[in-house]
Write a protein that holds these residues in place. Structure first.
Motif, PDB file in Angstrom:
ATOM      1  N   GLN A  24       2.082  43.101  59.189  1.00  0.00           N
ATOM      2  CA  GLN A  24       2.590  43.303  58.497  1.00  0.00           C
ATOM      3  C   GLN A  24       3.863  42.390  58.407  1.00  0.00           C
ATOM      4  N   ILE A  25       3.600  41.328  57.169  1.00  0.00           N
ATOM      5  CA  ILE A  25       4.983  40.529  57.074  1.00  0.00           C
ATOM      6  C   ILE A  25       6.072  41.502  56.587  1.00  0.00           C
ATOM      7  N   VAL A  26       7.040  41.258  56.937  1.00  0.00           N
ATOM      8  CA  VAL A  26       8.387  42.235  56.848  1.00  0.00           C
ATOM      9  C   VAL A  26       9.597  41.579  56.411  1.00  0.00           C
ATOM     10  N   GLN A  27       9.796  40.756  56.911  1.00  0.00           N
ATOM     11  CA  GLN A  27      10.816  40.262  56.018  1.00  0.00           C
ATOM     12  C   GLN A  27      10.591  38.545  56.215  1.00  0.00           C
ATOM     13  N   ILE A  28      10.973  37.533  55.164  1.00  0.00           N
ATOM     14  CA  ILE A  28      11.537  36.739  55.184  1.00  0.00           C
ATOM     15  C   ILE A  28      13.424  36.142  55.020  1.00  0.00           C
ATOM     16  N   TYR A  29      13.228  35.132  55.531  1.00  0.00           N
ATOM     17  CA  TYR A  29      14.142  34.140  54.854  1.00  0.00           C
ATOM     18  C   TYR A  29      14.409  32.794  55.679  1.00  0.00           C
ATOM     19  N   ALA A  30      15.005  32.064  54.035  1.00  0.00           N
ATOM     20  CA  ALA A  30      14.658  30.630  54.741  1.00  0.00           C
ATOM     21  C   ALA A  30      16.060  30.374  53.593  1.00  0.00           C
ATOM     22  N   ARG A  31      15.968  29.107  53.866  1.00  0.00           N
ATOM     23  CA  ARG A  31      17.863  28.206  53.228  1.00  0.00           C
ATOM     24  C   ARG A  31      17.278  28.262  51.355  1.00  0.00           C
ATOM     25  N   THR A  32      15.612  27.281  51.323  1.00  0.00           N
ATOM     26  CA  THR A  32      15.480  27.704  49.867  1.00  0.00           C
ATOM     27  C   THR A  32      15.189  28.928  49.233  1.00  0.00           C
ATOM     28  N   GLN A  33      15.235  29.732  48.517  1.00  0.00           N
ATOM     29  CA  GLN A  33      15.725  30.781  48.133  1.00  0.00           C
ATOM     30  C   GLN A  33      14.108  30.594  47.169  1.00  0.00           C
ATOM     31  N   ALA A  34      14.172  29.752  46.431  1.00  0.00           N
ATOM     32  CA  ALA A  34      12.855  29.708  45.718  1.00  0.00           C
ATOM     33  C   ALA A  34      11.146  29.701  46.056  1.00  0.00           C
ATOM     34  N   LYS A  35      11.300  28.730  46.977  1.00  0.00           N
ATOM     35  CA  LYS A  35      10.811  28.794  48.298  1.00  0.00           C
ATOM     36  C   LYS A  35      10.145  30.527  49.014  1.00  0.00           C
ATOM     37  N   THR A  36      10.946  31.048  49.450  1.00  0.00           N
ATOM     38  CA  THR A  36      11.385  32.053  49.674  1.00  0.00           C
ATOM     39  C   THR A  36      10.743  33.257  49.107  1.00  0.00           C
ATOM     40  N   GLN A  37      11.186  33.444  47.860  1.00  0.00           N
ATOM     41  CA  GLN A  37      10.708  34.668  46.795  1.00  0.00           C
ATOM     42  C   GLN A  37       9.565  34.531  46.735  1.00  0.00           C
ATOM     43  N   ILE A  38       8.594  33.138  46.395  1.00  0.00           N
ATOM     44  CA  ILE A  38       7.340  33.016  46.380  1.00  0.00           C
ATOM     45  C   ILE A  38       5.975  33.068  47.303  1.00  0.00           C
ATOM     46  N   LEU A  39       6.723  32.626  48.977  1.00  0.00           N
ATOM     47  CA  LEU A  39       6.082  33.435  49.624  1.00  0.00           C
ATOM     48  C   LEU A  39       5.933  34.409  49.935  1.00  0.00           C
ATOM     49  N   ALA A  40       7.320  35.077  49.665  1.00  0.00           N
ATOM     50  CA  ALA A  40       7.520  36.464  49.660  1.00  0.00           C
ATOM     51  C   ALA A  40       6.735  37.997  49.193  1.00  0.00           C
ATOM     52  N   THR A  41       6.814  37.235  47.684  1.00  0.00           N
ATOM     53  CA  THR A  41       5.620  37.971  46.255  1.00  0.00           C
ATOM     54  C   THR A  41       4.175  37.902  47.411  1.00  0.00           C
ATOM     55  N   MET A  42       4.132  36.535  47.637  1.00  0.00           N
ATOM     56  CA  MET A  42       2.396  36.346  47.999  1.00  0.00           C
ATOM     57  C   MET A  42       2.060  37.569  49.203  1.00  0.00           C
ATOM     58  N   LEU A  43       3.355  37.917  49.693  1.00  0.00           N
ATOM     59  CA  LEU A  43       2.728  38.335  51.647  1.00  0.00           C
ATOM     60  C   LEU A  43       3.257  40.071  51.457  1.00  0.00           C
ATOM     61  N   GLN A  44       3.616  40.373  49.582  1.00  0.00           N
ATOM     62  CA  GLN A  44       4.242  41.896  50.061  1.00  0.00           C
ATOM     63  C   GLN A  44       5.939  41.254  50.869  1.00  0.00           C
ATOM     64  N   ALA A  45       6.387  40.999  50.954  1.00  0.00           N
ATOM     65  CA  ALA A  45       7.587  41.410  52.313  1.00  0.00           C
ATOM     66  C   ALA A  45       8.839  41.116  51.055  1.00  0.00           C
TER      67      ALA A  45
END
Lengths: 257, 257
Positions: A24-45
Motif C-alpha cells: 500500500q502506498i500511503v502518502q507521497i510528498y514532493a516539491r512539485t505539486q503537479a507531479k505528486t498529484q499525478i503519481l498519488a492518483t495512479m497509486l491511490q495514495a
C-alpha cells in the motif's frame, strides 16, 4: 507493507509503481505539486503538502529524492516518525547521511538507469540493501524481494564503488554514443547505421572481460589512423571530441602496450 | 563468383566464411602461414606463399589486411592481376590508396566489430561499397548482397566519418566498460552486477537521441558527487580514470547546461 514516499521523480515513479498494488502506498510528498498529484492518483495514495502531514502509521518511508537534498530532507522529517524505518535510494550516498540524524535508517538502491519513457524489467535489476540496525535488514530485504530476487547486502563503501563503476559503464558510455551521434550529424551520415555495432559491443562486454574484446586503432597502435582522426575532428571544429579522442586513445594504447 | 583473399585475420575469417560456399574462395595469401593454412582448409581454398602465385582467374581480390599495410600490399600485387577488381575492407582508408596504384579498385566495408570468439549476424551488418569505376559497382554490390541486404553506396569521406563515429560508439564504449571492470575489481565488487545497466544503456541509445537519455551526476550538475568520485579515484591511485572522469564530466556538464 505500508510505504510512503518523499519524491515524485523518476526513481519514485518506477519504484512506487513496482511496489503497488502488492504494497500500500500511503502518502507521497514532493516539491512539485503537479507531479505528486499525478503519481498519488495512479497509486491511490494521498498527496500531502507538508512534512508535518506525514503519517507515522507506515512500515517504511522511502526518500526517492536527488542525492543533493537527502541530507536536507532527513533533517526535515518530523519527530513523530522517530520509529519509522527511513531509507534512501541513492547509489552514491553513505548510509551515515541518514543514520547520523535518524536511528532507524537504511538504503534501498536499485542499480538501474531510470527514465520515464522506459519500463523497468525489475526481475533483472540488482537491488542493494543496507540498514543501520540488523533487525531492520529483514524488513527491508522483504520489501526488496517483492521487486527482484537479486538482493545484495552491500556496505556503503561497496555500493559507492559500484555506483562509480556504473558512471563509467553507463553515463560515460551514453556520452560516447552522444559524441558519435554528433559526429554523424555533421557529416550527413546516418547514426542508425551504428546500432548493430552498439549492440554487439555491449553483448561482447557481457560475456568477456572487456579488456579482451577491445578493438580499434588505439588498441592496434595504428598511429596513422589516430593522426587522421584527430585531424578530422580538428578540421570539423570538434575540439572537445578531439580531447576525448586523444585521452582515451592514449590510455587504450598504454593498456594494450 | 571466384574470390581470393590477402589476409587471414579476423575480417578475412568472418568475411570468407560468410561468402563460402555460395562463392568459391580460390586462394588465400597471408604473412602467417599457419593461419592461412587453417583458413584455406576450412574454405577448400589454396594457401599460397607468394604474391606471384596469385591467380588472375578470379572476379574479386579482397585485401582483408590491417589498415597500416594496405598501401604496401597494393604495391606488391603483380602486374598479371591488372584487370582484377581489388577491394579493401577498411572503414578508415580512402579508396585513393588503392586507385592511385590499381585502376579497378573498390571498397567493401562491413561496419561490425569482429572477434574470433563471436559469430556475426550478417543480415544486420551494414556493408558500404565504393568503386573507382561505375561498372565495378554492380559486381561489388552483387557480392555484398550475398552478405546482407543493408548495402550502402558511400563516398570515402562519408565512410571515414562513419568509422570515426564508430570509434566513439564502440571502441571508447568498450574502454568505458573496461575502466568500470577495473574499478569493481579493486573494490571486490562484482562487475556482473552492471550487466543489466549496460544493456539498458545500449537499448535506450537505440530508440532515442543519446543526448535525451543522458543520466548521471554530471548531467544533473551534482558537484558533491563529482568531487566525491574524483576523490575516490585519487585515493585508489586511479589517476588515469580520474582524468577521464573529469574530462567527460566537464563536457557532459557543458552539453546539458
Amino acid at each position: 507493507m505500508k510505504i510512503s514516499f518523499i519524491g515524485a521523480g523518476r526513481v519514485a515513479y518506477h519504484l512506487a509503481n513496482a511496489l503497488y498494488p502488492q504494497h500500500q502506498i500511503v502518502q507521497i510528498y514532493a516539491r512539485t505539486q503537479a507531479k505528486t498529484q499525478i503519481l498519488a492518483t495512479m497509486l491511490q495514495a494521498e498527496a500531502i503538502e507538508s512534512y508535518q502531514d506525514l503519517s507515522s502509521d507506515i512500515d517504511i518511508l522511502i526518500l526517492a529524492v536527488s542525492d543533493q537534498v537527502i541530507a536536507e530532507v532527513i533533517q526535515s522529517i518530523p519527530q513523530h516518525l522517530h520509529d519509522v524505518l527511513i531509507v534512501h535510494t541513492s547509489g552514491s550516498t553513505h548510509l551515515e547521511v541518514l543514520s547520523n540524524v535518524h536511528a532507524n535508517s537504511g538504503v534501498l538502491y536499485p542499480l538501474q538507469t531510470f527514465s520515464l519513457q522506459h519500463e523497468i524489467d525489475w526481475k533483472n535489476v540488482p537491488v542493494f540493501v543496507e540498514t543501520q540496525h540488523s533487525n531492520d535488514l529483514k524488513k527491508l530485504s522483504e520489501l526488496a524481494s517483492s521487486l527482484t530476487e537479486k538482493i545484495y547486502h552491500y556496505s556503503s563503501e561497496q555500493r559507492l564503488s559500484l555506483h562509480l563503476a556504473a558512471v563509467f559503464a553507463c553515463n560515460f558510455t551514453n556520452y560516447c554514443y552522444d559524441m558519435a551521434q554528433q559526429i554523424t550529424q555533421t557529416q550527413q551520415v546516418d547514426f542508425d547505421l551504428l546500432y548493430p555495432l552498439i549492440q554487439a559491443t555491449a553483448e561482447k562486454a557481457l560475456c568477456n572481460i572487456p579488456k579482451n574484446v577491445q578493438t580499434g586503432p588505439a588498441m592496434r597502435g595504428d598511429q596513422n589512423i589516430l593522426h587522421m582522426h584527430t585531424a578530422m575532428l580538428e578540421k570539423q571544429g570538434q575540439e572537445d571530441f578531439k580531447q576525448v579522442y586523444q585521452l582515451l586513445s592514449e590510455q587504450i594504447l598504454k593498456r594494450h602496450a
